[in-house]
Write an enzyme that holds these catalytic residues in place. Structure first.
Site, PDB file in Angstrom:
ATOM      1  N   ARG A   6       3.781  19.889   5.946  1.00 25.94           N
ATOM      2  CA  ARG A   6       4.683  18.920   6.582  1.00 25.94           C
ATOM      3  C   ARG A   6       5.677  19.556   7.567  1.00 25.94           C
ATOM      4  O   ARG A   6       5.858  19.028   8.665  1.00 25.94           O
ATOM      5  CB  ARG A   6       5.421  18.073   5.535  1.00 25.94           C
ATOM      6  CG  ARG A   6       4.495  17.291   4.595  1.00 25.94           C
ATOM      7  CD  ARG A   6       5.189  16.147   3.854  1.00 25.94           C
ATOM      8  NE  ARG A   6       5.556  15.084   4.767  1.00 25.94           N
ATOM      9  CZ  ARG A   6       6.786  14.837   5.168  1.00 25.94           C
ATOM     10  NH1 ARG A   6       7.785  15.564   4.698  1.00 25.94           N
ATOM     11  NH2 ARG A   6       7.029  13.878   6.018  1.00 25.94           N
ATOM     12  N   GLU A  38       0.844  -1.210   0.000  1.00 28.40           N
ATOM     13  CA  GLU A  38       0.000   0.000   0.000  1.00 28.40           C
ATOM     14  C   GLU A  38       0.874   1.253   0.000  1.00 28.40           C
ATOM     15  O   GLU A  38       0.770   2.084   0.901  1.00 28.40           O
ATOM     16  CB  GLU A  38      -0.846   0.057   1.280  1.00 28.40           C
ATOM     17  CG  GLU A  38      -1.734  -1.119   1.563  1.00 28.40           C
ATOM     18  CD  GLU A  38      -2.360  -1.064   2.970  1.00 28.40           C
ATOM     19  OE1 GLU A  38      -2.048  -0.137   3.757  1.00 28.40           O
ATOM     20  OE2 GLU A  38      -3.149  -1.957   3.277  1.00 28.40           O
ATOM     21  N   GLY A  73       2.284   4.944  -0.679  1.00 32.23           N
ATOM     22  CA  GLY A  73       1.821   6.267  -1.101  1.00 32.23           C
ATOM     23  C   GLY A  73       3.028   7.135  -1.430  1.00 32.23           C
ATOM     24  O   GLY A  73       3.360   7.394  -2.580  1.00 32.23           O
ATOM     25  N   ARG A  74       3.729   7.513  -0.354  1.00 33.32           N
ATOM     26  CA  ARG A  74       4.848   8.438  -0.486  1.00 33.32           C
ATOM     27  C   ARG A  74       5.897   7.985  -1.514  1.00 33.32           C
ATOM     28  O   ARG A  74       6.361   8.780  -2.330  1.00 33.32           O
ATOM     29  CB  ARG A  74       5.536   8.574   0.885  1.00 33.32           C
ATOM     30  CG  ARG A  74       6.587   9.659   0.932  1.00 33.32           C
ATOM     31  CD  ARG A  74       7.380   9.588   2.251  1.00 33.32           C
ATOM     32  NE  ARG A  74       6.578   9.385   3.420  1.00 33.32           N
ATOM     33  CZ  ARG A  74       6.127  10.370   4.219  1.00 33.32           C
ATOM     34  NH1 ARG A  74       6.421  11.611   3.945  1.00 33.32           N
ATOM     35  NH2 ARG A  74       5.407  10.086   5.277  1.00 33.32           N
ATOM     36  N   CYS A 101      -0.663  33.628   9.287  1.00 33.90           N
ATOM     37  CA  CYS A 101      -0.478  34.215  10.610  1.00 33.90           C
ATOM     38  C   CYS A 101      -0.349  33.154  11.702  1.00 33.90           C
ATOM     39  O   CYS A 101      -1.249  32.984  12.536  1.00 33.90           O
ATOM     40  CB  CYS A 101      -1.616  35.171  10.903  1.00 33.90           C
ATOM     41  SG  CYS A 101      -1.580  36.509   9.720  1.00 33.90           S
ATOM     42  N   GLU A 102       0.722  32.410  11.645  1.00 29.15           N
ATOM     43  CA  GLU A 102       1.048  31.390  12.657  1.00 29.15           C
ATOM     44  C   GLU A 102       2.565  31.339  12.716  1.00 29.15           C
ATOM     45  O   GLU A 102       3.224  31.344  11.669  1.00 29.15           O
ATOM     46  CB  GLU A 102       0.597  29.991  12.195  1.00 29.15           C
ATOM     47  CG  GLU A 102      -0.864  29.809  11.975  1.00 29.15           C
ATOM     48  CD  GLU A 102      -1.617  29.349  13.204  1.00 29.15           C
ATOM     49  OE1 GLU A 102      -0.987  28.922  14.200  1.00 29.15           O
ATOM     50  OE2 GLU A 102      -2.844  29.427  13.175  1.00 29.15           O
TER      51      GLU A 102
HETATM   52  N1  LLP Z   1      -1.664   2.299   4.295  1.00 29.00           N
HETATM   53  C1  LLP Z   1      -2.182   2.855   5.400  1.00 29.00           C
HETATM   54  C2  LLP Z   1      -3.144   2.072   6.183  1.00 29.00           C
HETATM   55  C3  LLP Z   1      -1.758   4.126   5.818  1.00 29.00           C
HETATM   56  O1  LLP Z   1      -2.258   4.647   6.935  1.00 29.00           O
HETATM   57  C4  LLP Z   1      -0.821   4.849   5.040  1.00 29.00           C
HETATM   58  C5  LLP Z   1      -0.382   6.191   5.440  1.00 29.00           C
HETATM   59  C6  LLP Z   1      -0.335   4.254   3.862  1.00 29.00           C
HETATM   60  C7  LLP Z   1      -0.768   2.971   3.528  1.00 29.00           C
HETATM   61  C8  LLP Z   1       0.657   4.925   2.972  1.00 29.00           C
HETATM   62  O2  LLP Z   1       1.860   5.167   3.642  1.00 29.00           O
HETATM   63  P1  LLP Z   1       3.126   5.739   2.823  1.00 29.00           P
HETATM   64  O3  LLP Z   1       3.569   4.686   1.851  1.00 29.00           O
HETATM   65  O4  LLP Z   1       2.696   6.971   2.134  1.00 29.00           O
HETATM   66  O5  LLP Z   1       4.120   6.020   3.874  1.00 29.00           O
HETATM   67  N2  LLP Z   1       1.022  13.030   6.358  1.00 29.00           N
HETATM   68  C9  LLP Z   1       2.168  12.273   6.776  1.00 29.00           C
HETATM   69  C10 LLP Z   1       2.070  10.810   6.419  1.00 29.00           C
HETATM   70  C11 LLP Z   1       0.822  10.137   6.949  1.00 29.00           C
HETATM   71  C12 LLP Z   1       0.709   8.699   6.539  1.00 29.00           C
HETATM   72  C13 LLP Z   1      -0.622   8.151   6.878  1.00 29.00           C
HETATM   73  N3  LLP Z   1      -0.833   6.784   6.472  1.00 29.00           N
HETATM   74  C14 LLP Z   1       3.425  12.901   6.202  1.00 29.00           C
HETATM   75  O6  LLP Z   1       3.322  13.888   5.485  1.00 29.00           O
HETATM   76  O7  LLP Z   1       4.526  12.432   6.481  1.00 29.00           O
END
Ligand code: LLP
Length: 426
Positions: A321, A282, A284-285, A352-353
């Site tokens: 971030r 799964e 994302g990043r 304004c933070e």
């Molecule tokens: N699967 C689940 C159940 C998750 O909660 C997440 C991310 C992912 C997959 C994807 O994770 P990745 O491969 O992107 O690390 N806003 C934060 C990151 C929050 C991640 C939340 N869950 C940041 O900017 O670092």
């Protein structure tokens, strides 16, 4: 920072390019703040997973929360991606972009009745169940629709992902997943429910993970459970190892060797006679971060007794971030100057933070009016952008060699209040 996140970004004659397009020229044409993505960088990152997994049953489910722009979903769907979603809204986005709902897995601790019904209607691949009350709810919604819900259980393996506490999810004190010790009971309960079909097991221990060991430790614990489930007569079809693979923001950030990691996981499956199971990820990043940058323009240079502030037209509203996690994000000049001396700046926005900062202690040769590019900004940038301080969210551009595609128009000021209503004269 001395490295570039990917080959699609490089300087050519002192101009920072994305593929064949100058970022300064883009900023001038479309205005700032502006998000820019490289199409081929996105596909390259996705194909890292696809290539290593090619001879294994697998499904790479892109985690929409990192960046849910329809064009990005469309591109990845065409490349064969499935999707990890955490809301009905994200499922609707997958459908709007032409993604295949049968390749969708649904994570998250708070699925509503309406969302569960929508996902059942769309016949998603599975629900990643995070608690017994959720399992009960899925059973009852599925029964009312005369459907059988495919489920996987998200296990909390109590492993420290060694990342920022706000993005760590696999420890006992986190709200995510089912406690390791309770998981077999939950599976047994699920097996007895008439409108539930068990298909898999799942874990996700956190995000921006930069060492393989927590990932492998969690996998071992999950595989122990798979064996115990077999003893109970519960056979699974897939193992979902979650997302969380980190990217390099700072030079000193270590990177997980993906090939080594995935091959080690595969080997673990084979050793236990589980090589037939589909491997799900799964990410994302690791798919979108490197492909994207955020362009901004220097508005003011404000020198104080203690530091020099570089005030730009981007802020925590467009990139949260640093404010949220004190994240270190790389920032470059889009055109290199030789006619002014580099100085050390704290880059801040107009919001304004006091937490509205983007980067600290950066050496930049910049004058008012110049453009800057915050790199590695493709993940959790636009998807977390807000309208705080009545700031319209930026436009997004996808670059394909020399072609420029607007994949999201800049918000208009009027659109900010289009759902609001005046009380009127009384
Ligand atoms: N699967 C689940 C159940 C998750 O909660 C997440 C991310 C992912 C997959 C994807 O994770 P990745 O491969 O992107 O690390 N806003 C934060 C990151 C929050 C991640 C939340 N869950 C940041 O900017 O670092």
């Amino acid at each position: 920072m001395t490295h570039m996140p990917c080959p699609q970004y490089r300087y050519e004659n002192d101009e920072l390019m994305c593929e064949k397009v100058s970022l300064s020229a883009l900023a001038k044409e479309f205005g700032t703040p502006l998000y820019v993505y490289s199409k081929s960088a996105l596909l390259d990152a996705f194909n890292v997973y696809q290539t290593i997994l090619q001879d294994t049953p697998h499904l790479v489910c892109y985690a929409l929360k990192a960046n849910a722009n329809l064009a990005i979903i469309e591109l990845l769907a065409q490349a064969g991606a499935g999707f990890d979603i955490v809301s009905g809204g994200e499922l609707a986005r997958v459908l709007a972009a032409g993604g295949n709902p049968h390749k969708v897995i649904y994570s998250g601790v708070g699925k509503t009745v309406k969302e569960i019904a929508f996902a059942l209607e769309q016949e998603i691949h599975c629900f990643n169940v995070e608690s017994i009350p959720e399992l009960d709810r899925i059973q009852s919604v599925a029964a009312s629709m005369d459907k059988v819900a495919p489920i996987s259980v998200r296990i909390n393996p109590n492993v420290d992902a060694k990342t920022h506490p706000y993005i760590s999810t696999g420890l006992k004190n986190n709200k995510f997943g089912v406690a390791y010790e309770d998981s077999i009971e939950l599976y047994k309960k699920a097996q007895a429910l008439p409108n539930i079909r068990i298909v898999g097991i799942d874990c996700h221990i956190g995000s921006q993970i930069t060492q393989a060991s927590p990932y492998l430790d969690a996998a071992d614990k999950i595989l122990d459970l798979v064996e115990q489930l077999r003893v109970e007569g519960i056979e699974l079809q897939h193992i979902d190892f979650g997302g969380g693979i980190g990217v390099r923001y700072e030079d000193r950030d270590t990177l997980i060797d993906m090939e080594h990691l995935i091959l080690s996981l595969k080997e673990k499956l084979h050793t236990r006679g589980l090589g037939h199971l589909t491997m799900i990820f799964e990410p994302g990043r690791s798919i979108v971060a490197n492909a994207g940058c955020l362009l901004m323009q220097a508005q003011y240079i404000k020198k104080t007794e203690v530091k020099n502030f570089l005030i730009t037209d981007a802020s925590m509203a467009e990139m949260a971030r640093p404010a949220l996690y004190e994240a270190w994000m790389p920032v470059y000049e889009t055109s290199k100057r030789s006619d002014c001396e580099p100085q050390t700046y704290e880059i801040v926005g107009p919001v304004c933070e006091s937490s509205d900062w983007l980067a600290k202690d950066r050496q930049l040769a910049v004058e008012v009016g110049d453009y800057l590019a915050m790199m590695v900004a493709g993940a959790y940038g636009m998807s977390m952008a807000s309208n705080y301080n009545a700031r319209p969210r930026p436009a997004e551009i996808m670059i394909d060699e020399q072609a420029t595609h607007v994949i999201r128009e800049r918000e208009t000021i009027e659109s900010l209040w289009c759902n609001e209503r005046l009380l009127g004269k009384r």
